[in-house]
Scaffold this active site. Sequence first.
Site, mmCIF file in Angstrom:
data_model
loop_
_atom_site.group_PDB
_atom_site.id
_atom_site.type_symbol
_atom_site.label_atom_id
_atom_site.label_comp_id
_atom_site.label_asym_id
_atom_site.label_seq_id
_atom_site.Cartn_x
_atom_site.Cartn_y
_atom_site.Cartn_z
ATOM 1 N N LYS B 154 0.830 -1.195 0.000
ATOM 2 C CA LYS B 154 0.000 0.000 0.000
ATOM 3 C C LYS B 154 0.874 1.260 0.000
ATOM 4 O O LYS B 154 0.654 2.172 -0.782
ATOM 5 C CB LYS B 154 -0.907 -0.027 1.240
ATOM 6 C CG LYS B 154 -2.151 0.793 1.078
ATOM 7 C CD LYS B 154 -3.242 0.373 2.060
ATOM 8 C CE LYS B 154 -2.846 0.608 3.495
ATOM 9 N NZ LYS B 154 -3.913 0.290 4.452
ATOM 10 N N GLU B 180 -4.345 5.265 13.024
ATOM 11 C CA GLU B 180 -3.566 4.107 12.606
ATOM 12 C C GLU B 180 -2.284 4.025 13.423
ATOM 13 O O GLU B 180 -2.068 4.807 14.334
ATOM 14 C CB GLU B 180 -3.297 4.164 11.107
ATOM 15 C CG GLU B 180 -4.519 3.763 10.278
ATOM 16 C CD GLU B 180 -4.956 2.313 10.517
ATOM 17 O OE1 GLU B 180 -4.094 1.423 10.428
ATOM 18 O OE2 GLU B 180 -6.143 2.088 10.802
ATOM 19 N N ARG B 181 -1.428 3.056 13.081
ATOM 20 C CA ARG B 181 -0.239 2.832 13.897
ATOM 21 C C ARG B 181 0.776 3.971 13.769
ATOM 22 O O ARG B 181 1.089 4.380 12.663
ATOM 23 C CB ARG B 181 0.434 1.522 13.476
ATOM 24 C CG ARG B 181 -0.471 0.338 13.574
ATOM 25 C CD ARG B 181 0.208 -0.902 13.056
ATOM 26 N NE ARG B 181 -0.732 -2.012 13.093
ATOM 27 C CZ ARG B 181 -1.561 -2.317 12.105
ATOM 28 N NH1 ARG B 181 -1.522 -1.619 10.993
ATOM 29 N NH2 ARG B 181 -2.402 -3.310 12.221
#
Lengths: 449, 453
Positions: B154, B180-181
């Site tokens: 991605k 997100e992370r």
Amino acid sequence: MSTYIDNLLNDKIKKIKEENNIFDTGVVIKIKDYIVEVSGLENVSFFEKVTILGKGIGYVNAIYENTVGVAIVRETRPIKIGDEVSASGELFKAIFSEDALGRIIDLFGEDKLTGKYFKNFKYIDIERKIVPIMDRTAVNRPLCTGIAGIDLIYPIGKGQRQLIIGDKKTGKTQIALDAIVNQRSLSLQNKEEIICIYIAVGKTKKEIKTIYNELLKRGALSYTLLVVATNDDKPPVQSLIPYVGLSIAEEYMMHQKKDVLVVIDDLKKHAEIYREISLISNKSPGREAYPSDIFYYHSRLLEKGCQHKNGGSITILPIVETKGGDITDYISTNIISITDGQIVLSEKQFARGQKPAIDYSVSVSRLGGAVQTEDIKKLGANIRRKLLTYLETKDVYELANVDEMSSDLKTKLALGKKIEEALTQPKFSPMSQEEILVRFKAIGGENIL
Amino acid sequence: MKKVGRIISISELNVKVFLYTNDIKLNDILVYEDEKMKHKFEVIEVEDNLASCIPFDSVNGLKKGIELELQEGGFQIQYSDEILGKVFNSYGDLIDNNTIEKEVKKNVYSRRLTLEELDISGKILWTGIKVIDFFAPIQKGYKMGLLGGAGVGKTVLIKEIINNVYKKQNSNAVFIGIGERSREGKELYDEMEKDELLDKISMVFGQMGESPCSRAKAVYSGLTLAEYLRDEKEQDVLLFIDNIYRFVQAMSEISTELKRVPIENGYPTTMLSDITEVEERINSTNKGSITSFQAIYIPADDITDEAVQTVLTHLDGQIVLDRKIAEKGLHPAINVFKSSSKSIDPEVIGKRHYELVETALKYFSRYNELEQIIAVLGIDELSDEDKNIFYRSRKLRNYFSQPMFVARDYTGLEGKMVDINDLLNDVSDILEGKYDDVDEEQFLYRGSLNEEK
């Protein structure tokens, strides 16, 4: 309505001011399990430690217009309506002692094995601000577990969060223990020391003692501590204990620049406890009656795992227990979407005697080769591809006639079987990187590389 | 500064303030500064002289009676060329140790676009990436879902799109990380820096370890940056949102704390309008366009989830990355069956392109069936027609792999961009059998077939 509240408030403030210097006391007016409501305590701050005189301690978990909500963490005698509550002027903190290595401790700084308190200690925040994004660096150093199926195929790096997920009795805790024990031989070899922290959430005393004995027997306690809340501790304590464990890990990472390995056993129980507290505190239920912030409750915990730019790291192995092998339930998918990969254990493999019972087709390491050494990476990628094709084709051709298969397919299946067998490994029998290389290179001869 | 109110109650995500003035409106920012830090609160409900506010950070240590001030200008972010190459948090503060020389700020809650301003005649934005341009062409102003687990490429794809579009159009990009992370956010930053793409992009992060307020606001800050590039620089901007679902999730956390009645699965009552408010800002005007790629998380593997479905109604197509394809070593690993775009329409891309897509998909689906048959029976048992389909499909599949500029260090291959006309000619030639005597390996990782490999 609001003027009414304001009048009430002003009235109260006026009264308290007239009586001088009783700002920091109040009276219990409502008790709902371990959440009590206190009137008075006008000057407490959020998350402040309060004492129910002679009976217990708690922390402020809500400040309302007229009263204060307190979550009880310790109760020595039954609390009653009208009991006096006094503020402490400081936030509720956990106790950390460097002497705690090798011991079983709780968040009050008690050595659970002796019942004594550590003399040399300091107070630490239960929850600190997470390490800012720009203070993190890439995760690229391997953390070897000694388990070939992990180190070779789904590797873990220092600073990675790798979930261990599976049904009851599939060897989840065992994988974590193997990883902890393996650090001993590694530190003897390279003198690189790693601190291990095993966090037990809602486990029974018997389970904790068993784990302690296992670690003791294998000499892992010189670098390991167990931070525990047993299943009969107050739910607020059980819900806070993973944060305390991680805060201790941060102490080692930030101040001593150490590598820390943290195991949290287990987060499903933790979610259930948090759900209970939330519902009792009147939060509205969401999916499966969990509160809406259940994701955040776990994400901010697991985000503490990182490779810090100062060189230290926190690796987290959270454990989640599933039912009927279903890893697509709400809590599991939440945690999968936080962690950097998952090792899925299957009951079927376990029953077949394939141990560790890793289901290689659904396990993932999102960091993969980035945390492996060059030779292991090359070999691992190859073995993984061969194994996955084998697992995929195996099911399709299980019923097919072997004689009618193309020879290509036959070799593929035979090789896959060999790999599967080579991955079987009894507990507490770690393999070094060299041993893994030798064993798996031998399987396919030259064509494996 | 003048005090405008004082705190009268506190819970984790909801601080009630007794107001001294009537001059407070929704979205105003109230501030309190202690020795350690500045605490900020955003007003989201006002009732008579009581305001409910959400705290930007942890409320630990806050007390009743604390007095608050009003922040001038409300919730703002930098609005000038200085945003490029910088990393902001959700509240518009720099977090990358950079400094801004001249502060020009703008409120993040922008006006709505009018029907008149809106431009939907978006031309196709050719990315030069074969498989995207062929199967899921992107129109300027499009909203594409970008789906696919981590580790299937991605990030590389995002970087390649940024690289190519910048080369072709001189346009900048905005990346918004929501829930997100943190690790992934930093890795993206590091890789952008390494590939010298950093000064073409500005980033906003409200990651998963941060408060719901931070995660809910990142998208507004990021959109303001994108709007600057569109409205002031008159560019065709690329906007990446990873992950839009986390925005809805953060809103539900806040909504619960406000004791608002939830709808299905605990989602906030205002979910539909919240999503619409954000999605409607991502549009194109006569000055420039915003083309967005939005990752969507699917909770509990439930695609019928209310939030997921609501976001999907706003999208124009999707690009799906597939681990199985990545494992075969074919990059970009896009699953052509699952990827789609509204622009696959003869009136948009032309009859020739449209028909080629249809034929190619027909070939690929037959190929999948044939693969099963061959595994058991061997290739010799196939009819001549099927043999042709089999071999040509393999060549076509290989042809859609492509060396990427940003992956040069891994592959050792110089990146290639392919013009759409060359692309259509090549596909047509392969399908018609012009290359039947060329080995399939020859089609891997190259640009168009005309040029020397």
